[in-house]
Structures are given as structure tokens and as C-alpha cells.
Design an enzyme around this catalytic site. Structure first.
Site, PDB file in Angstrom:
ATOM      1  N   LYS A  11      -4.996   7.680   2.633  1.00  0.00           N
ATOM      2  CA  LYS A  11      -5.029   6.259   2.237  1.00  0.00           C
ATOM      3  C   LYS A  11      -3.623   5.710   2.026  1.00  0.00           C
ATOM      4  CE  LYS A  11      -5.929   3.544  -1.924  1.00  0.00           C
ATOM      5  NZ  LYS A  11      -4.615   3.659  -2.594  1.00  0.00           N
ATOM      6  N   ASN A  12      -2.825   6.405   1.221  1.00  0.00           N
ATOM      7  CA  ASN A  12      -1.531   5.829   0.857  1.00  0.00           C
ATOM      8  C   ASN A  12      -0.537   5.830   2.012  1.00  0.00           C
ATOM      9  OD1 ASN A  12      -2.460   5.121  -1.621  1.00  0.00           O
ATOM     10  ND2 ASN A  12      -1.476   6.800  -2.728  1.00  0.00           N
ATOM     11  N   ARG A 111       2.898  -2.165 -13.774  1.00  0.00           N
ATOM     12  CA  ARG A 111       3.336  -1.636 -12.478  1.00  0.00           C
ATOM     13  C   ARG A 111       4.375  -2.590 -11.887  1.00  0.00           C
ATOM     14  NH1 ARG A 111      -2.018   0.429  -9.316  1.00  0.00           N
ATOM     15  NH2 ARG A 111      -0.533   1.795  -8.261  1.00  0.00           N
ATOM     16  N   ARG A 386     -12.545   1.685  -2.336  1.00  0.00           N
ATOM     17  CA  ARG A 386     -11.190   1.312  -1.902  1.00  0.00           C
ATOM     18  C   ARG A 386     -10.442   2.514  -1.362  1.00  0.00           C
ATOM     19  NH1 ARG A 386      -7.653  -0.703  -6.093  1.00  0.00           N
ATOM     20  NH2 ARG A 386      -6.291  -0.086  -4.409  1.00  0.00           N
TER      21      ARG A 386
HETATM   22  C1  UD1 Z   1       1.788   4.690  -5.592  1.00  0.00           C
HETATM   23  C2  UD1 Z   1       0.397   4.970  -5.112  1.00  0.00           C
HETATM   24  C3  UD1 Z   1      -0.495   5.392  -6.256  1.00  0.00           C
HETATM   25  C4  UD1 Z   1       0.109   6.527  -7.052  1.00  0.00           C
HETATM   26  C5  UD1 Z   1       1.556   6.260  -7.395  1.00  0.00           C
HETATM   27  C6  UD1 Z   1       2.250   7.482  -7.984  1.00  0.00           C
HETATM   28  C7  UD1 Z   1       0.166   3.544  -3.191  1.00  0.00           C
HETATM   29  C8  UD1 Z   1      -0.408   2.300  -2.634  1.00  0.00           C
HETATM   30  N1  UD1 Z   1      -0.111   3.775  -4.477  1.00  0.00           N
HETATM   31  O1  UD1 Z   1       1.690   3.596  -6.515  1.00  0.00           O
HETATM   32  O2  UD1 Z   1      -1.757   5.783  -5.720  1.00  0.00           O
HETATM   33  O3  UD1 Z   1      -0.606   6.695  -8.255  1.00  0.00           O
HETATM   34  O4  UD1 Z   1       2.298   5.856  -6.228  1.00  0.00           O
HETATM   35  O5  UD1 Z   1       2.181   8.549  -7.102  1.00  0.00           O
HETATM   36  O6  UD1 Z   1       0.818   4.317  -2.522  1.00  0.00           O
HETATM   37  N2  UD1 Z   1       8.069   1.643 -11.182  1.00  0.00           N
HETATM   38  C9  UD1 Z   1       9.002   0.784 -11.741  1.00  0.00           C
HETATM   39  N3  UD1 Z   1       9.566  -0.149 -10.932  1.00  0.00           N
HETATM   40  C10 UD1 Z   1       9.253  -0.262  -9.605  1.00  0.00           C
HETATM   41  C11 UD1 Z   1       8.305   0.615  -9.056  1.00  0.00           C
HETATM   42  C12 UD1 Z   1       7.721   1.561  -9.869  1.00  0.00           C
HETATM   43  O7  UD1 Z   1       9.304   0.861 -12.936  1.00  0.00           O
HETATM   44  O8  UD1 Z   1       9.814  -1.134  -8.941  1.00  0.00           O
HETATM   45  C13 UD1 Z   1       7.446   2.690 -12.036  1.00  0.00           C
HETATM   46  C14 UD1 Z   1       5.935   2.518 -12.173  1.00  0.00           C
HETATM   47  O9  UD1 Z   1       5.610   1.658 -13.224  1.00  0.00           O
HETATM   48  C15 UD1 Z   1       5.486   3.946 -12.427  1.00  0.00           C
HETATM   49  C16 UD1 Z   1       6.494   4.763 -11.586  1.00  0.00           C
HETATM   50  O10 UD1 Z   1       7.601   3.928 -11.370  1.00  0.00           O
HETATM   51  O11 UD1 Z   1       5.691   4.267 -13.778  1.00  0.00           O
HETATM   52  C17 UD1 Z   1       5.945   5.240 -10.271  1.00  0.00           C
HETATM   53  O12 UD1 Z   1       5.396   4.159  -9.561  1.00  0.00           O
HETATM   54  P1  UD1 Z   1       5.242   4.141  -7.982  1.00  0.00           P
HETATM   55  O13 UD1 Z   1       5.515   5.489  -7.423  1.00  0.00           O
HETATM   56  O14 UD1 Z   1       6.030   2.993  -7.468  1.00  0.00           O
HETATM   57  O15 UD1 Z   1       3.705   3.832  -7.856  1.00  0.00           O
HETATM   58  P2  UD1 Z   1       2.998   2.777  -6.945  1.00  0.00           P
HETATM   59  O16 UD1 Z   1       3.798   2.495  -5.702  1.00  0.00           O
HETATM   60  O17 UD1 Z   1       2.520   1.630  -7.777  1.00  0.00           O
END
Ligand code: UD1
Length: 407
Positions: A11-12, A111, A386
Site C-alpha cells: 500500500k505505502n 502529523r 483503505r
Molecule cells: C507513513 C506511513 C504510515 C506509517 C508511518 C511511519 C504512508 C502513506 N504512511 O506515514 O503508514 O505509520 O509512515 O512508518 O506511507 N513528522 C514530522 N514532520 C514531518 C513529517 C513527519 O514531525 O514533516 C513526524 C511525524 O509526526 C511522526 C514521524 O515524523 O512522528 C514519522 O512520520 P512519517 O514517517 O512522516 O509518517 P507518515 O508519512 O505520516
């Protein structure tokens, strides 16, 4: 339950690769595409921008992005999923301009996307945030970006924006998840020059054009893990096919600690049924290759019936224990303090009505429902749809007594 189950495409990876196809000058044919809601929504979104998208062959998507002109997807679509943020990087990379409403997705805590935007700015973009995110870059120039947090989304999004930038981009402190590598492989297949995906540092040499390509997605790491947990929890002899066992090492190790024997084949996994209850364990979610936060919730359902007290520390998202309240309705015993859950294993769960509040929390309730005494009714299944392809049918084929019913 017993039998063989085949894991669908990741999915991701799919939800990043579909927007990434917008960067191509030709038609992209992608196989092993999971038939899940997020894919359908993205297909609809690309169509709304002017792409020709064909999902008629099961497991395949064909995308012709050559006629796309619109850079403003509708909020009604972007709000349906988290991964709509990849439209920012992809549209910026192709048109040097993107107007994208905020993403939606499961509520599992704050997020932010500040790291994505920081990367775009480093490449020369100006960003205006109102009720939409407007990103403009008369030109995109390679730059050095150091991520403050290891983010899957930011790593991929910056790659998407940088593949057609002028010069070299270096991203430091990158996420190393298998789907980050898959997206880089897809882009390289189209002619991008990305090195280092799967390590802490990714180097991208910008190219002028990306061409059409055929690509096959990797299998889904989280679906594989969910089947491993289901097999362990239900004490079933299930052969999990079409998976990559090396992606599962953190879970395999935890299952071994809990007393299970995990048999690894080349692309298969089997959890040998254990008659005794699982042993309680401590789990800490980490970025890859650590224990995935997405498996923490399904795993907590297994720990609900473990012998002894388990502790889960959730280090990635701060609100990822809401499903434990639902498990309590089933007889589970747990206490959450900040980002730590203490789970007191019970002998049995019972099956009342429970509600899925997010995707992986929903998967946890299915695991719990399978082992609970009596009938469990799980509502909120749109969350589960989803991310899991035909989960009801796959479970039925293994002998589970499960049906999709209309509320
Ligand atoms: C993606 C995955 C999700 C998974 C997560 C962690 C997709 C669509 N979703 O979510 O299934 O649970 O990775 O493996 O691929 N953060 C910040 N600033 C940013 C971006 C992230 O502070 O700009 C923080 C987030 O709040 C979180 C951490 O970094 O604490 C990791 O987030 P991230 O790896 O970006 O997760 P997602 O992309 O939302």
C-alpha cells in the site's frame, strides 16, 4: 484456520508510486497494485487532474499523465488519505507549481508536514499555507536537506520534487523503509538517478526527462505482518506467500521472543502453531528496521491474550492506542500513560460490538475478533478497506467465520 494466503502489493509504495507517475513523459504500467480504497481514490484524483488512468485489469494500473494540466486536486479527494501529500512533490517536480489541500488519513496524533515543506524550500520553492498549500518554484535547484525527524513521507516527497531539479540533491537522515526503496527503484526505472535509497543518505542527480516504464510493486510489509500475527494469535498453520521475509525481521524476532517458531522460505513465512499462550514481551516502535508502528496495533491484540504483562512504547505517533479501549470492551486489560501501554494478558477475549477508529486499529480488532469467544461485530470497516485488499475473502478462504454485513 489453515491454508495459504498471498500477500498483496505494498500500500505505502502504491500510494507514492501512483503520484510519482505524474513525473513521466509517457505511460506507466504498474503491477501488483493492491485493490484497496486508497488506490481507487488516488486513481480518481489523477483522473481529475487530467491523467488517463485505467484500473480495469485486476492488480494493474496504467497511468498516462501526459495530458495533465491541472495542479489543484480537490480537497474532497485529498482529505480522504494521508498519501495525497505526495501530489505536492510530484506536481512541483513536473510543473514547478502545486496547489494541494491538506492531507487526511487516520487520526493517530499530530502529523505535521513541516519536513516535506522544508525540503521543497531548500530546492528553491516558496510556500504559502492558507487553507491549501501553494508551492511555487520558478526553478528547482538541487540542495542539501537534513531531516530533523526520520520521516517516510518527507523522504519520498523530497525525492519526487528533486528528481527533475537542476543539479544534485542530498537528503540526510532519511527513512529506510522498504517502500522508500521501491519508490526510488520506480523513479530510476523511468530514468531518474537516485542512489542510496535504503540508507541514511539519498543522493539525487536531477535529470531533464523521465520516460514511460513498467514496474512491479513489492509485497506489503504490514499486510505480511498482520497475517503473521493472525496465524500466531489463532494458532493456525498458515503459509504466507508472496512476501519478503527479510522485511519482517523485527516482527519475527518479537514473535520468537513470545515463544513462536517462525519458518522463513525464499518468499514465504509460516508461524508454527503454539498450543500454550504467547509469552508477554516488551515492544518499542522504531523506524525501519525497527518494529513498525503500523504493526504495533495488530500485535497488541496478540499480547492481550499473552501470559503475563507486556509493555508497548509507541515512539512514532502519540495517539496510537485508541484501539485498546475497544479491546477492553472485549475483556482486554490495558493501561495507557502517554506513549506507553501496559497490557495485562487475559486468558480469553469475548465478542461484543466494537468500532475501528483507524486502519491498523481496525486490523487489531479483526485479530481480536478471530480469537474471541462468541461473535464480534466490527464497525468502521471503511478504515480497514483503505489498506487491506479483500481481507474478508482471504480470511474466509483460510476457514475463518467472517462476513461483511450491511449496518
Ligand atoms: C507513513 C506511513 C504510515 C506509517 C508511518 C511511519 C504512508 C502513506 N504512511 O506515514 O503508514 O505509520 O509512515 O512508518 O506511507 N513528522 C514530522 N514532520 C514531518 C513529517 C513527519 O514531525 O514533516 C513526524 C511525524 O509526526 C511522526 C514521524 O515524523 O512522528 C514519522 O512520520 P512519517 O514517517 O512522516 O509518517 P507518515 O508519512 O505520516
Amino acid at each position: 484456520m489453515h491454508g495459504t494466503v498471498s500477500v498483496s502489493g505494498a500500500k505505502n509504495a502504491a500510494v507514492a508510486i501512483i503520484p510519482a507517475a505524474l513525473l513521466s513523459d509517457g505511460v506507466c504500467v504498474i503491477d501488483n497494485i493492491p485493490q484497496i480504497e486508497d488506490v481507487k481514490v488516488l486513481a480518481e484524483t489523477l483522473t481529475s487532474l487530467g491523467a488517463q488512468v485505467d484500473l480495469s485489469v485486476p492488480g494493474q494500473i496504467t497511468i498516462d499523465p501526459t495530458k495533465v494540466q491541472c495542479v489543484c486536486p480537490s480537497e474532497a479527494l485529498t482529505r480522504k488519505m494521508r498519501a495525497s501529500y505526495y501530489l505536492m512533490g510530484a506536481l512541483l517536480g513536473r510543473f514547478r507549481h502545486a496547489v494541494v489541500p491538506p492531507p487526511g488519513g487516520c487520526y493517530i496524533g499530530k502529523r505535521p508536514i513541516d519536513q516535506h515543506l522544508k525540503g521543497f524550500s531548500a530546492l528553491g520553492a516558496t510556500i504559502k499555507q492558507t487553507n491549501v498549500v501553494e508551492i511555487d518554484a520558478p526553478s528547482l535547484t538541487g540542495a542539501e536537506v537534513y531531516l530533523d525527524v526520520v520521516s517516510v513521507g518527507a523522504t519520498i516527497n523530497i525525492m519526487l520534487a528533486a528528481v527533475k531539479a537542476e543539479g544534485t540533491t542530498m537528503i540526510f537522515n532519511c527513512a529506510k523503509e522498504p517502500h522508500v526503496i521501491d519508490v526510488a527503484n520506480f523513479l530510476n526505472n523511468m530514468g531518474a538517478r537516485i542512489k542510496g535509497a535504503g540508507t541514511d543518505v539519498i543522493k539525487i542527480q536531477g535529470v531533464k526527462r523521465l520516460r514511460s516504464c513498467n514496474y512491479t510493486l513489492i509485497p506489503d510489509q504490514i499486510e505480511t505482518g498482520t497475517w503473521m500475527i493472525i496465524a500466531a494469535a489463532t494458532r493456525s498453520d498458515i503459509l504466507i506467500r508472496n512476501c519478503i521475509p527479510t522485511h519482517m525481521e523485527s516482527l519475527s524476532a518479537k514473535l520468537a521472543e513470545a515463544g513462536f517458531r517462525v519458518e522463513e522460505g525464499e518468499d514465504t513465512l509460516r508461524i508454527l502453531p503454539r498450543t500454550a499462550r504467547p509469552r508477554a514481551v516488551r515492544v518499542k516502535t522504531m523506524v525501519y528496521p525497527g518494529f513498525p508502528t503500523d504493526l504495533q496495533q495488530p500485535f497488541s491484540a496478540l499480547l492481550s491474550v499473552a501470559e503475563g504483562t507486556s509493555v508497548i512504547s509507541e515512539t512514532i505517533f502519540e495517539q496510537r492506542f485508541r484501539h485498546l479501549d475497544e479491546l477492553q470492551k472485549m475483556g482486554g486489560k490495558s493501561e495507557v500513560t502517554d506513549r506507553t501501554a501496559v497490557i495485562q494478558g487475559v486468558e480469553k477475549l469475548y465478542g461484543p460490538d466494537v468500532e475501528a477508529l483507524d486502519l491498523r486499529g481496525g486490523a487489531a480488532l479483526i485479530v481480536a475478533g478471530l480469537i474471541a469467544e462468541g461473535t464480534t461485530v466490527v464497525s468502521g470497516v471503511h478504515y480497514i478497506d483503505r489498506g487491506y485488499e479483500r481481507i474478508v475473502e482471504k480470511l474466509q478462504a483460510l476457514g475463518a467465520d467472517i462476513q461483511r454485513v450491511k449496518a
